[in-house]
Design an enzyme around this catalytic site. Structure first.
Site, PDB file in Angstrom:
ATOM      1  N   GLU A   7      92.152 -11.034 -48.066  1.00 33.51           N
ATOM      2  CA  GLU A   7      92.034 -12.489 -48.232  1.00 33.51           C
ATOM      3  C   GLU A   7      90.875 -13.035 -47.408  1.00 33.51           C
ATOM      4  O   GLU A   7      90.708 -12.681 -46.245  1.00 33.51           O
ATOM      5  CB  GLU A   7      93.353 -13.137 -47.805  1.00 33.51           C
ATOM      6  CG  GLU A   7      93.732 -14.328 -48.625  1.00 33.51           C
ATOM      7  CD  GLU A   7      94.053 -13.974 -50.071  1.00 33.51           C
ATOM      8  OE1 GLU A   7      93.127 -14.066 -50.910  1.00 33.51           O
ATOM      9  OE2 GLU A   7      95.200 -13.621 -50.363  1.00 33.51           O
ATOM     10  N   ASP A  38      88.615 -14.431 -57.797  1.00 36.28           N
ATOM     11  CA  ASP A  38      89.497 -14.997 -58.826  1.00 36.28           C
ATOM     12  C   ASP A  38      88.953 -14.729 -60.223  1.00 36.28           C
ATOM     13  O   ASP A  38      89.669 -14.281 -61.119  1.00 36.28           O
ATOM     14  CB  ASP A  38      89.659 -16.509 -58.610  1.00 36.28           C
ATOM     15  CG  ASP A  38      90.262 -16.839 -57.255  1.00 36.28           C
ATOM     16  OD1 ASP A  38      90.649 -15.905 -56.532  1.00 36.28           O
ATOM     17  OD2 ASP A  38      90.338 -18.032 -56.924  1.00 36.28           O
TER      18      ASP A  38
HETATM   19  C1  GLA Z   1      90.093 -18.730 -53.223  1.00 32.22           C
HETATM   20  C2  GLA Z   1      88.677 -18.416 -53.668  1.00 32.22           C
HETATM   21  C3  GLA Z   1      88.418 -16.906 -53.646  1.00 32.22           C
HETATM   22  C4  GLA Z   1      88.820 -16.295 -52.310  1.00 32.22           C
HETATM   23  C5  GLA Z   1      90.214 -16.757 -51.899  1.00 32.22           C
HETATM   24  C6  GLA Z   1      90.574 -16.291 -50.519  1.00 32.22           C
HETATM   25  O1  GLA Z   1      91.017 -18.255 -54.144  1.00 32.22           O
HETATM   26  O2  GLA Z   1      88.432 -18.901 -54.962  1.00 32.22           O
HETATM   27  O3  GLA Z   1      87.069 -16.652 -53.930  1.00 32.22           O
HETATM   28  O4  GLA Z   1      87.876 -16.575 -51.321  1.00 32.22           O
HETATM   29  O5  GLA Z   1      90.345 -18.168 -51.942  1.00 32.22           O
HETATM   30  O6  GLA Z   1      90.657 -14.917 -50.472  1.00 32.22           O
END
Ligand code: GLA
Length: 386
Positions: A39, A175
């Site tokens: 994360e 994502d």
């Molecule tokens: C959000 C962002 C991702 C990532 C997460 C944390 O979902 O869109 O790119 O940075 O937070 O891991």
């Protein structure tokens, strides 16, 4: 609100027919995601290990002459925009679609107009990547109606461009890559430095449970952008391109910097290590070890990266005390929304029941939606289904 019957793809198709009197020529769908571990590492060139969810955002569409796009979205109303206009002039959720079209336009791929209907089963602001799903599904619509050759990684990059340049959120690419490329029954290991991927089977004896606290947030306006900036500053001080290249021993060199920067860097460096160990644990079917790493990840996000929240911490604690739970953590950007737990498959019903019964959002962070606790199957990434 209208009662929602059937999955998003069916509702999108039905709405399209109801509004236009003919069937859509295509339906694009993209799932949401939860991240098992890794994360706030994606924008540090690190490793992430997400799965795609079994529910989607779906767009039923048909091409039209000209450069206009008109879309109705269940629960969110109607928008129309012209692809020749600036996407930042389009308000609300339409900006995502307009941004995707504008990106394709600007990369020399003339995007054509279309009409469409959207339905979604992914709650917004819950850390389940609803915006990435919208970007990826609309990218599939644009590429289909405009006959564009675009591969899945480019589709993901297009979504990230929209977040970064049109919405103003400096997010990483986890994502969109997950929405586009995930495979059924597997987690997707993404090396965010070169965007290479590997699928890792999830053993049947464990199940991922999503625990939606019902609290909500948009990442724009949280500390997300600040976290990214601090990580980049830490990499600068260490003289490396990104924190992916730093080790825990390197943190010695940050001693004279502010303690907050050390904590942020400590999280990212240790989280990359945990993600590599989690892959090994998955491969050797060692749920105890995977669960331990997930819980450790939560603690690091809570104390060092400081992106958890009272509701997330509380539901994670309840999960950890419940029978059959190997580990639990917040998932996604943080601050609100969902956490996940790794649970022994035979204990699922009791686990879900227990967490649901025991959790009430704290007064300091009230819920906006009902609490939900449900098992998920790792599912396939986006596709055109018609
Ligand atoms: C959000 C962002 C991702 C990532 C997460 C944390 O979902 O869109 O790119 O940075 O937070 O891991």
């Amino acid at each position: 609100m209208e009662e929602r019957v059937g999955p998003a793809r069916e509702r999108a198709k039905e709405k399209f027919f109801e509004k236009n009197g003919f069937s859509p020529s295509l339906v694009a769908r993209s799932p949401g995601r939860v991240n098992l571990i890794g994360e706030h590492t994606d924008y540090n060139d690190g490793f992430v290990l997400p799965i795609a969810l079994s529910f989607d955002t779906a767009i039923a569409a048909a091409p039209v002459e000209g450069s206009k796009v008109s879309v109705f979205s269940e629960g969110f109303g109607e928008i129309t925009f012209d692809l020749n206009d600036d996407p930042t002039n389009t308000l609300g959720w339409g900006r995502y679609l307009h941004g995707v079209g504008a990106f394709l336009h600007s990369s020399g791929k003339p995007a054509a107009g279309w009409i469409g209907c959207i339905a979604t089963d992914i709650p917004t602001g819950a850390n389940l990547a609803s915006s990435a799903a919208l970007e990826v599904a609309s990218g599939l619509v644009f590429s289909s109606v405009s006959d564009l050759e675009i591969d899945l990684v480019q589709l993901a990059q297009c979504g990230q461009y929209v977040e970064n340049q049109i919405l103003g959120l400096p997010s990483g690419i986890m994502d969109q890559m997950t929405c586009a490329l995930a495979e059924s029954n597997s987690a997707l290991l993404i090396d965010c430095r070169d965007l290479s991927t590997q699928t890792i089977k999830i053993p049947e004896n464990v199940t991922v449970v999503v625990m939606d606290t019902g609290t909500r947030r948009e990442l724009v306006g949280t500390g997300y952008a600040d976290r990214r900036l601090v990580c980049e500053r830490a990499a600068d001080v260490l003289g490396v391109h990104s924190l992916r290249e730093a080790t825990l021993e390197d943190l010695e060199q940050l001693k004279t910097s502010d303690t907050q920067m050390i904590k942020r860097a400590q999280h990212v460096i240790s989280e990359n290590k945990r993600t590599e160990l989690a892959v090994a644990a998955l491969r050797s079917n060692n749920p105890e070890e995977l669960g331990r790493l997930m819980t450790e990840s939560h603690m690091s996000l809570q104390s060092d990266f400081e992106v958890s929240s009272p509701a997330l911490d509380q539901i994670v604690q309840i999960a950890l005390k419940s029978r059959g739970c190997f580990g639990a953590r917040m998932t996604g950007g943080g601050f609100a929304g969902c956490a996940i737990a790794l649970v022994e498959s035979i204990a699922i019903d009791e686990f879900c029941h227990n967490v649901l019964e025991s959790f009430t959002a704290p007064k300091s962070q009230p819920a906006e939606s009902p609490t939900k606790v449900f098992p998920v199957r790792a599912s396939a990434g986006a596709s055109l289904i018609q």
